[in-house]
Design an enzyme around this catalytic site. Structure first.
Site, PDB file in Angstrom:
ATOM      1  N   GLU A  27     -29.944 -18.381  13.199  1.00 10.94           N
ATOM      2  CA  GLU A  27     -29.529 -18.202  11.806  1.00 10.94           C
ATOM      3  C   GLU A  27     -30.139 -16.913  11.259  1.00 10.94           C
ATOM      4  O   GLU A  27     -31.248 -16.516  11.655  1.00 10.94           O
ATOM      5  CB  GLU A  27     -30.015 -19.390  10.961  1.00 10.94           C
ATOM      6  CG  GLU A  27     -29.694 -19.207   9.476  1.00 10.94           C
ATOM      7  CD  GLU A  27     -29.853 -20.465   8.628  1.00 10.94           C
ATOM      8  OE1 GLU A  27     -30.371 -21.477   9.124  1.00 10.94           O
ATOM      9  OE2 GLU A  27     -29.434 -20.410   7.455  1.00 10.94           O
ATOM     10  N   ASN A  72     -27.853 -22.651   6.082  1.00 15.14           N
ATOM     11  CA  ASN A  72     -27.632 -22.441   4.652  1.00 15.14           C
ATOM     12  C   ASN A  72     -27.194 -21.011   4.350  1.00 15.14           C
ATOM     13  O   ASN A  72     -26.466 -20.766   3.390  1.00 15.14           O
ATOM     14  CB  ASN A  72     -28.916 -22.777   3.882  1.00 15.14           C
ATOM     15  CG  ASN A  72     -29.306 -24.236   4.036  1.00 15.14           C
ATOM     16  OD1 ASN A  72     -28.495 -25.072   4.412  1.00 15.14           O
ATOM     17  ND2 ASN A  72     -30.555 -24.552   3.756  1.00 15.14           N
ATOM     18  N   ASN A 172     -21.358 -25.535   6.455  1.00 16.19           N
ATOM     19  CA  ASN A 172     -22.680 -26.054   6.819  1.00 16.19           C
ATOM     20  C   ASN A 172     -23.228 -26.948   5.707  1.00 16.19           C
ATOM     21  O   ASN A 172     -23.251 -26.549   4.540  1.00 16.19           O
ATOM     22  CB  ASN A 172     -23.663 -24.893   7.026  1.00 16.19           C
ATOM     23  CG  ASN A 172     -25.072 -25.384   7.321  1.00 16.19           C
ATOM     24  OD1 ASN A 172     -25.341 -25.902   8.397  1.00 16.19           O
ATOM     25  ND2 ASN A 172     -25.983 -25.235   6.353  1.00 16.19           N
ATOM     26  N   GLU A 173     -23.634 -28.156   6.059  1.00 17.59           N
ATOM     27  CA  GLU A 173     -24.346 -29.078   5.145  1.00 17.59           C
ATOM     28  C   GLU A 173     -23.759 -29.056   3.731  1.00 17.59           C
ATOM     29  O   GLU A 173     -24.478 -28.858   2.746  1.00 17.59           O
ATOM     30  CB  GLU A 173     -25.847 -28.752   5.120  1.00 17.59           C
ATOM     31  CG  GLU A 173     -26.507 -29.002   6.452  1.00 17.59           C
ATOM     32  CD  GLU A 173     -28.031 -28.946   6.448  1.00 17.59           C
ATOM     33  OE1 GLU A 173     -28.628 -28.538   5.435  1.00 17.59           O
ATOM     34  OE2 GLU A 173     -28.619 -29.317   7.483  1.00 17.59           O
ATOM     35  N   TYR A 244     -33.773 -33.554  11.457  1.00 20.47           N
ATOM     36  CA  TYR A 244     -35.100 -33.000  11.756  1.00 20.47           C
ATOM     37  C   TYR A 244     -36.097 -34.155  11.740  1.00 20.47           C
ATOM     38  O   TYR A 244     -36.046 -35.013  10.857  1.00 20.47           O
ATOM     39  CB  TYR A 244     -35.476 -31.925  10.725  1.00 20.47           C
ATOM     40  CG  TYR A 244     -34.615 -30.679  10.876  1.00 20.47           C
ATOM     41  CD1 TYR A 244     -34.860 -29.775  11.893  1.00 20.47           C
ATOM     42  CD2 TYR A 244     -33.533 -30.442  10.029  1.00 20.47           C
ATOM     43  CE1 TYR A 244     -34.070 -28.643  12.060  1.00 20.47           C
ATOM     44  CE2 TYR A 244     -32.737 -29.310  10.187  1.00 20.47           C
ATOM     45  CZ  TYR A 244     -33.013 -28.415  11.206  1.00 20.47           C
ATOM     46  OH  TYR A 244     -32.231 -27.308  11.376  1.00 20.47           O
ATOM     47  N   GLU A 292     -27.647 -29.268  14.539  1.00 19.51           N
ATOM     48  CA  GLU A 292     -29.020 -28.867  14.162  1.00 19.51           C
ATOM     49  C   GLU A 292     -29.931 -30.042  14.437  1.00 19.51           C
ATOM     50  O   GLU A 292     -29.733 -31.129  13.867  1.00 19.51           O
ATOM     51  CB  GLU A 292     -29.121 -28.502  12.681  1.00 19.51           C
ATOM     52  CG  GLU A 292     -28.643 -27.112  12.353  1.00 19.51           C
ATOM     53  CD  GLU A 292     -28.910 -26.716  10.903  1.00 19.51           C
ATOM     54  OE1 GLU A 292     -29.977 -27.077  10.362  1.00 19.51           O
ATOM     55  OE2 GLU A 292     -28.037 -26.064  10.334  1.00 19.51           O
ATOM     56  N   GLN A 350     -34.507 -23.895  15.612  1.00 22.82           N
ATOM     57  CA  GLN A 350     -33.661 -22.783  15.984  1.00 22.82           C
ATOM     58  C   GLN A 350     -34.210 -22.203  17.286  1.00 22.82           C
ATOM     59  O   GLN A 350     -35.161 -22.760  17.855  1.00 22.82           O
ATOM     60  CB  GLN A 350     -33.634 -21.764  14.863  1.00 22.82           C
ATOM     61  CG  GLN A 350     -33.055 -22.368  13.558  1.00 22.82           C
ATOM     62  CD  GLN A 350     -32.910 -21.367  12.424  1.00 22.82           C
ATOM     63  OE1 GLN A 350     -33.141 -20.183  12.546  1.00 22.82           O
ATOM     64  NE2 GLN A 350     -32.519 -21.886  11.251  1.00 22.82           N
TER      65      GLN A 350
HETATM   66  O1  AHR Z   1     -32.478 -24.716  10.269  1.00 23.24           O
HETATM   67  C1  AHR Z   1     -32.967 -24.514   8.985  1.00 23.24           C
HETATM   68  C2  AHR Z   1     -32.034 -25.053   7.891  1.00 23.24           C
HETATM   69  O2  AHR Z   1     -32.027 -26.446   7.953  1.00 23.24           O
HETATM   70  C3  AHR Z   1     -30.569 -24.670   8.016  1.00 23.24           C
HETATM   71  O3  AHR Z   1     -30.292 -23.447   7.443  1.00 23.24           O
HETATM   72  C4  AHR Z   1     -29.896 -25.773   7.262  1.00 23.24           C
HETATM   73  O4  AHR Z   1     -28.589 -25.988   7.717  1.00 23.24           O
HETATM   74  C5  AHR Z   1     -30.810 -26.956   7.427  1.00 23.24           C
HETATM   75  O5  AHR Z   1     -31.054 -27.596   6.226  1.00 23.24           O
END
Ligand code: AHR
Length: 502
Positions: A27, A72, A172-173, A244, A292, A350
């Site tokens: 990213e 993001n 994205n999101e 996450y 992700e 990432q």
């Molecule tokens: O990977 C970091 C961020 O986490 C990304 O930009 C977003 O998609 C997620 O909230």
């Protein structure tokens, strides 16, 4: 000593493993692009400015597909800013991360980098500030051979042949209030439907992913997937999951439970997608892209996210991973393999510096974080079909999980080469485990590789000064007698045993 007994039979399979589950993510955030994969002037940089040390580590990691450019960041990105002569590219405020984006690296540089590494690109279209119009132009720029405005623009930029990008994310999101131009499920589902439609009209060969929930704890989780797929079920191939993992209680026993939570997340999203199919009496199955995922909780403070003064590529969320994080990452990889019938793509988020598997110092070295190792193992040896396992093992409980097996395992067999690999995580923090694997129908074999990742300190980390504190070692207790593999697994250890025919 704990017992772990596994039976597999080559005829009982879950599904072929899609190699795209070993994807990662780059990213425009922090030092992932600038100072990560791209650092002109670095001693190892090539003529493109690509750090060759990072490039070599990306290959060693075994990444198969790389998602780009966000995240993001995507929801405010104009792809046109990042193509063409560099001295004419605009500098922009990046509202997602409070940074200045110089646009010195863009789509063509990314595609060139992917080719240099040998990975497939996964591109994303901005459905925050933009929509179907931008998406149809972007895919024309990337994939149309020539003779039209945007394909000729690409050619005028020095890229005569189309990039042929197959895998695309639709935004994205979009459910998140932190997203630039957040949408309701109805708004997003409709725009995803129309965007997918026009993108396919430009290139019928693409595979398209709709945004699922940003994580399983979102208040709209479940409803979001349902309402989005109600609108774009016919037009998309995948729905995304993001997750996450955190160790807030600082307790390895409960931390391991996040692996089961991911398993539930996968099953729930698949069930919702199948409910939409059932309502339509459709045989179509929407596949899952965990585009992700990673451990991320230590470097998650407001200070890490926004620095004053709109800096260029400031250090952001540079999580330093420790040994226990590597174990959880290993457990997640086992879960992804065991869900190979539905999860067909996944991206470790990432790649470098920003919650990265690889860390770099500006002008200095690059090194492997702890989580690098289970990922590299899984990608190197996770090839072929995932076998069903019958497991007998001991278990424990936590306040949130009534039954967590000490042994977590996946067995992969490659019919093309005959190779069979056992991945095994011993989740006991105190006891060794006697592992026995009966490999039925696989014939005579020999042990080709056996390694373990273990450390006596759960908090041990690889840093600039101790880059090899946590790394795999040879598994000396693994042995093969006929069709039976045996090994003693150390407490809290990730283990890989590879057997070839002969
Ligand atoms: O990977 C970091 C961020 O986490 C990304 O930009 C977003 O998609 C997620 O909230």
């Amino acid at each position: 000593m704990l017992q772990g007994h596994i039976v597999v039979d080559r005829d009982f399979t879950i599904a072929p493993l899609d190699r795209r589950v070993f994807g990662t993510f780059v990213e425009h955030m922090g030092r992932c692009v600038y100072g990560g994969i791209f650092e002109p002037g670095h001693p190892t940089a090539d003529a493109h400015g690509f750090r060759q040390d990072v490039l070599a580590l990306t290959r060693e990691l075994g990444a198969t597909i790389v998602r780009y450019p966000g995240g993001n960041f995507l929801s405010g990105y104009n792809w046109e800013d990042g193509v063409g002569p560099r001295d004419q590219r605009p500098k922009r405020l990046d509202l997602a991360w409070g940074s200045t984006e110089t646009n010195q690296f863009g789509t063509n540089e990314f595609i060139t980098w992917c080719k240099a590494v040998g990975v497939e690109p996964m591109l994303a279209v901005n459905l925050g500030t933009r929509g179907p119009d931008e998406a149809r132009h972007f895919i024309e720029y990337c994939n149309h051979p020539g003779g039209t405005h945007y394909s000729e623009l690409r050619r005028s930029h020095g890229y005569d042949q189309p990039h042929g990008v197959r895998f695309w994310c639709l935004g994205n999101e979009m459910d998140g209030p932190w997203q630039i131009c957040q949408k309701t499920a109805a708004e997003y589902g409709r725009v995803a439907q129309e965007t997918a439609k026009v993108m396919r009209w430009v290139d019928p060969g693409v595979q398209l992913t709709a945004c699922g929930s940003s994580n399983r704890s979102m208040p709209t989780y479940g409803h979001w997937e349902h309402d989005v797929l109600e609108r774009c079920f016919e037009q998309v191939d995948f729905i995304s999951l993001h997750q996450y993992f955190r160790n807030d209680a600082d307790d390895i026993k409960s931390y391991f439970g996040v692996i089961e939570d991911l398993d539930s997340f996968i099953r729930e999203v698949a069930a919702i997608a199948d409910a939409i199919a059932a309502k339509r009496r459709s045989p179509k199955r929407i596949m899952l892209s965990l585009d992700e995922w990673n451990v991320w909780y230590k470097a998650h403070t407001p200070d890490d996210l926004r620095k004053p003064g709109w800096p260029v590529a400031p250090p952001l969320i540079e999580e330093v991973y420790n040994f226990e994080d590597a174990l959880v990452v290993g457990g997640v990889l086992i879960t992804l393999m065991n869900n190979s019938d539905r999860v067909k793509a996944a991206c470790l988020a990432q790649l470098v510096n920003v919650i990265g598997a690889i860390m770099t110092e500006p002008g200095g070295p690059a090194w492997r974080q702890t989580i690098f190792h289970p990922f590299a193992h899984a990608s190197r040896f996770g090839q072929g079909e995932v076998l069903r396992t019958r497991i007998r093992t001991d278990s424990y409980s936590t306040s949130t999980h009534p039954k967590l097996d000490f042994l977590l395992t996946s067995v992969v067999h490659d019919p093309a080469t005959g190779r069979a690999t056992v991945f095994a995580l011993n989740r006991s923090s105190s006891d060794e485990m006697q592992l026995a694997v009966e490999l039925r129908g696989l014939g005579k074999r020999r042990l080709a590789h056996a390694s373990q990742l273990h450390h006596t300190d759960l908090k041990a980390a690889n840093t600039r000064s101790t880059p090899r504190a946590v790394e795999p070692t040879e598994h000396r207790t693994a042995s093969l007698a006929g069709d039976r593999l045996e090994a003693t697994l150390r407490p809290v250890s990730w283990n890989v045993c590879v057997m070839d025919p002969g």
